[in-house]
Write a protein that holds these residues in place. Structure first.
Motif, PDB file in Angstrom:
ATOM      1  N   UNK A 103      37.775  30.144  14.341  1.00 30.07           N
ATOM      2  CA  UNK A 103      38.733  29.964  13.580  1.00 30.07           C
ATOM      3  C   UNK A 103      39.024  31.432  12.750  1.00 30.07           C
ATOM      4  N   UNK A 104      38.642  31.518  11.638  1.00 29.78           N
ATOM      5  CA  UNK A 104      38.360  32.937  10.840  1.00 29.78           C
ATOM      6  C   UNK A 104      37.244  33.207  10.317  1.00 29.78           C
ATOM      7  N   UNK A 105      36.278  32.573  11.038  1.00 32.58           N
ATOM      8  CA  UNK A 105      35.131  32.849  10.255  1.00 32.58           C
ATOM      9  C   UNK A 105      34.527  34.259  10.701  1.00 32.58           C
ATOM     10  N   UNK A 106      34.525  34.915  11.600  1.00 32.40           N
ATOM     11  CA  UNK A 106      34.343  36.233  12.065  1.00 32.40           C
ATOM     12  C   UNK A 106      35.454  37.023  12.501  1.00 32.40           C
ATOM     13  N   UNK A 107      35.437  38.311  11.871  1.00 31.74           N
ATOM     14  CA  UNK A 107      36.201  39.180  12.375  1.00 31.74           C
ATOM     15  C   UNK A 107      35.659  40.362  13.169  1.00 31.74           C
ATOM     16  N   UNK A 108      36.215  40.776  14.142  1.00 33.70           N
ATOM     17  CA  UNK A 108      35.820  41.877  15.168  1.00 33.70           C
ATOM     18  C   UNK A 108      35.991  43.154  14.258  1.00 33.70           C
ATOM     19  N   UNK A 109      35.081  44.185  14.305  1.00 34.63           N
ATOM     20  CA  UNK A 109      35.157  45.484  13.520  1.00 34.63           C
ATOM     21  C   UNK A 109      35.629  46.491  14.640  1.00 34.63           C
ATOM     22  N   UNK A 110      34.553  46.569  15.660  1.00 29.27           N
ATOM     23  CA  UNK A 110      34.841  47.627  16.688  1.00 29.27           C
ATOM     24  C   UNK A 110      33.862  47.001  17.651  1.00 29.27           C
ATOM     25  N   UNK A 111      33.877  47.712  19.238  1.00 31.73           N
ATOM     26  CA  UNK A 111      33.112  47.457  20.198  1.00 31.73           C
ATOM     27  C   UNK A 111      31.788  48.456  19.890  1.00 31.73           C
ATOM     28  N   UNK A 112      30.742  48.177  19.963  1.00 24.32           N
ATOM     29  CA  UNK A 112      29.324  48.818  20.016  1.00 24.32           C
ATOM     30  C   UNK A 112      28.830  49.337  21.437  1.00 24.32           C
ATOM     31  N   UNK A 113      28.760  48.385  22.384  1.00 24.50           N
ATOM     32  CA  UNK A 113      28.364  48.777  23.725  1.00 24.50           C
ATOM     33  C   UNK A 113      28.828  47.730  24.585  1.00 24.50           C
ATOM     34  N   UNK A 114      28.747  48.010  25.932  1.00 24.59           N
ATOM     35  CA  UNK A 114      29.068  47.165  27.231  1.00 24.59           C
ATOM     36  C   UNK A 114      28.139  47.324  28.115  1.00 24.59           C
ATOM     37  N   UNK A 115      28.051  46.207  29.126  1.00 23.47           N
ATOM     38  CA  UNK A 115      27.298  46.293  30.250  1.00 23.47           C
ATOM     39  C   UNK A 115      28.056  45.717  31.224  1.00 23.47           C
ATOM     40  N   UNK A 116      27.524  45.342  32.259  1.00 22.78           N
ATOM     41  CA  UNK A 116      28.173  44.912  33.646  1.00 22.78           C
ATOM     42  C   UNK A 116      28.481  43.334  33.291  1.00 22.78           C
ATOM     43  N   UNK A 153      26.744  50.826  27.856  1.00 20.41           N
ATOM     44  CA  UNK A 153      27.692  51.986  27.351  1.00 20.41           C
ATOM     45  C   UNK A 153      28.847  51.755  26.502  1.00 20.41           C
ATOM     46  N   UNK A 154      29.603  52.344  25.788  1.00 19.00           N
ATOM     47  CA  UNK A 154      30.521  52.212  24.946  1.00 19.00           C
ATOM     48  C   UNK A 154      31.772  52.204  25.926  1.00 19.00           C
ATOM     49  N   UNK A 155      32.512  51.056  25.793  1.00 21.71           N
ATOM     50  CA  UNK A 155      33.857  50.864  26.646  1.00 21.71           C
ATOM     51  C   UNK A 155      34.801  50.027  25.798  1.00 21.71           C
ATOM     52  N   UNK A 156      35.755  50.648  25.484  1.00 21.34           N
ATOM     53  CA  UNK A 156      36.804  49.474  24.469  1.00 21.34           C
ATOM     54  C   UNK A 156      37.988  49.079  25.544  1.00 21.34           C
ATOM     55  N   UNK A 157      38.197  49.462  26.702  1.00 20.52           N
ATOM     56  CA  UNK A 157      39.431  49.155  27.436  1.00 20.52           C
ATOM     57  C   UNK A 157      39.586  47.726  27.457  1.00 20.52           C
ATOM     58  N   UNK A 158      38.342  46.910  27.904  1.00 19.73           N
ATOM     59  CA  UNK A 158      38.695  45.614  28.330  1.00 19.73           C
ATOM     60  C   UNK A 158      37.864  44.553  26.876  1.00 19.73           C
ATOM     61  N   UNK A 159      37.565  45.392  25.999  1.00 18.17           N
ATOM     62  CA  UNK A 159      37.041  44.402  24.706  1.00 18.17           C
ATOM     63  C   UNK A 159      38.268  43.867  23.593  1.00 18.17           C
ATOM     64  N   UNK A 160      37.639  43.107  22.966  1.00 20.46           N
ATOM     65  CA  UNK A 160      38.767  42.497  21.975  1.00 20.46           C
ATOM     66  C   UNK A 160      38.924  43.612  20.811  1.00 20.46           C
ATOM     67  N   UNK A 161      40.295  43.571  20.281  1.00 19.35           N
ATOM     68  CA  UNK A 161      40.702  44.434  19.380  1.00 19.35           C
ATOM     69  C   UNK A 161      40.433  44.343  18.089  1.00 19.35           C
ATOM     70  N   UNK A 162      40.265  45.341  17.404  1.00 20.63           N
ATOM     71  CA  UNK A 162      39.658  45.188  15.979  1.00 20.63           C
ATOM     72  C   UNK A 162      40.428  44.286  15.227  1.00 20.63           C
ATOM     73  N   UNK A 163      39.820  43.536  14.262  1.00 19.91           N
ATOM     74  CA  UNK A 163      40.600  42.333  13.311  1.00 19.91           C
ATOM     75  C   UNK A 163      40.635  41.093  14.214  1.00 19.91           C
ATOM     76  N   UNK A 164      40.301  40.847  15.558  1.00 20.87           N
ATOM     77  CA  UNK A 164      40.459  39.759  16.114  1.00 20.87           C
ATOM     78  C   UNK A 164      39.410  38.859  15.554  1.00 20.87           C
ATOM     79  N   UNK A 165      40.026  37.626  15.258  1.00 16.07           N
ATOM     80  CA  UNK A 165      39.209  36.274  14.650  1.00 16.07           C
ATOM     81  C   UNK A 165      38.609  35.449  15.512  1.00 16.07           C
ATOM     82  N   UNK A 166      37.304  35.064  15.269  1.00 15.28           N
ATOM     83  CA  UNK A 166      36.520  34.091  16.042  1.00 15.28           C
ATOM     84  C   UNK A 166      36.292  33.137  15.303  1.00 15.28           C
TER      85      UNK A 166
END
Length: 427
Positions: A19-32, A4-17
């Motif tokens: 180093x700075x190789x990957x930039x988070x855009x948005x949460x698509x889905x989540x599970x247990x 399901x889609x849930x953003x309350x516990x996910x990483x915020x948009x523009x978070x880098x992983x």
């Protein structure tokens, strides 16, 4: 495993992983157990899928919005042990290379947890495609979509791997009908003795509910049969634990009779046997049933489009129309299908065993007359011509012949008008 889609516990948009190789855009889905993100490579701009291990019952996000911490110190040992199962997904995917299996891009250990970087598969899930009735051609579905699932599963079994979570939500269908198999979080090697319990209601066989039970390729065949059942009925089969004494699947198949051939129906029931020893063990037998189904639908759709064009040659006042043959790759294939209908009919009928090889209509003759511009029911009267549009590729232009037969020659001499009796009468 419900996503399901849930953003309350996910990483915020523009978070880098990494180093700075990957930039988070948005949460698509989540599970247990995980949170799935859409991300981008900062250097190339390529879209990626990032899967973060985040078992919500065990961990929480720290105040910095990034770090993952156990909810209680006593849960750290359990969190570490389950993390190993999540890392196993990356190890398995790294050893696989198949066009119908999602590709692993990389993996990262960061923020106190583990991340898997995957290619982004273009398309929609098979579950959504069936639920929204987006499958426009049954011929393409049985000719490309289902065989690509069977091919991916056969490849995994050849590698000694059990997927253990085959279901429509884990199958991404592209615009060309090909499928990508995703979510290897439950996958294990057949030689592994430690098999965590992961189940999906309706799609998991009985042996998946016990870590000590015997599991093998027949276990994945149950999930494959359940997926085919969903494609046919629009819903998952009844959970296996409720099928011991009164199996409702028989009633459902009787209701759906006519929408599937007996051969494919028999294959689905063979895969969905509750007892593993009674279940089908060969993917090839399922593949043969699907091929026969694809051939029948290919013939039916080819003839249906031709009949539809003949019945409605005019549309919106236009004397010609274009009919897109969704079931065929090119217009030349459609002509070949029409000319070879008779032999295909006999081969399929013999494979299915429903009718004898001499039974059934002779649609080939109708196909030949249609391709030559003749009405099959007429004696040589031109009704419609078929022209291949090479630029359109997959379209056939059906043009009605608006020229009528020339009338017989009539006497063109005009006879003088006869005077009326009133005019002849003298005053």
């Amino acid at each position: 495993m419900v996503m399901s889609v849930s953003t309350h516990s996910g990483l915020q948009a523009n978070t880098m992983l990494d180093g700075e190789r990957y930039r988070i855009v948005r949460v698509i889905a989540s599970s247990e157990l995980s949170i799935v993100y859409s991300a981008r490579e900062t250097r190339t701009g390529i879209h990626r899928i990032v899967k973060e291990f985040f078992p919500q019952a065990l961990v929480m996000r720290d105040l910095d919005g990034r770090t993952v911490l156990p909810r209680m110190p006593s849960l750290k040992t359990k969190f570490d042990s389950i993390t190993g199962s999540f890392q196993n997904e990356a190890l398995l995917l790294g050893s696989l290379e198949h066009p119908n299996i999602v590709k692993l891009v990389g993996h990262i250990g960061e923020n106190g947890t583990f991340y898997t970087i995957l290619e982004k598969c273009r398309g929609i899930s098979l579950e959504r495609a069936i639920r929204k009735k987006l499958i426009r051609s049954k011929a393409v579905f049985y000719e490309k979509t289902i065989p690509s699932i069977i091919g991916a599963l056969a490849y995994l079994h050849d590698q000694g791997i059990l997927h253990r979570d085959i279901k429509p939500a884990n199958l991404i269908v592209a615009s060309d009908g090909q499928v990508k198999l995703i979510d290897f979080g439950s996958a294990v090697h057949q030689s592994d003795t430690d098999r965590p319990i992961f189940t999906s209601a309706g799609y998991s066989p009985l042996e998946f509910y016990s870590a000590s039970s015997s599991q093998g390729p027949v276990s994945d065949l149950y999930s494959l049969g359940a997926t085919l059942y969903y494609c046919l009925c629009g819903e998952a089969p009844v959970e296996v634990s409720r099928r011991f004494f009164n199996d409702p699947l028989e009633t459902v198949f009787r209701k759906k009779r006519g929408k599937v051939t007996p051969k494919l129906s028999h294959a689905i029931r063979g895969c969905l046997s509750v007892k593993a020893e009674q279940r089908w063990t060969s993917l090839q037998k399922v593949s043969d049933a699907v091929k026969a189904e694809a051939l029948l639908w290919k013939i039916a759709e080819s003839l249906w489009y031709g009949l539809r064009a003949k019945r409605h040659p005019y549309r919106n006042g236009m004397p010609q129309r274009k009919v897109s043959l969704l079931s065929l790759e090119t217009a030349e294939d459609s002509m070949a299908a029409l000319s070879g209908v008779q032999s295909a009919w006999r081969e399929t009928a013999a494979a299915i065993g429903e009718v004898s090889t001499s039974a059934g209509p002779d649609p080939a003759a109708a196909g030949e007359k249609a391709s030559s511009g003749l009405n099959p029911n007429s004696k040589g009267t031109p009704k419609m011509s078929v022209e291949v549009n090479s630029e359109a590729g997959s379209e056939v232009e059906l043009r009605t012949n608006t020229k009528s037969k020339p009338n017989k020659k009539t006497n063109t001499k005009r006879e003088p008008k006869r005077k009326s009796k009133a005019a002849d009468a003298k005053p």
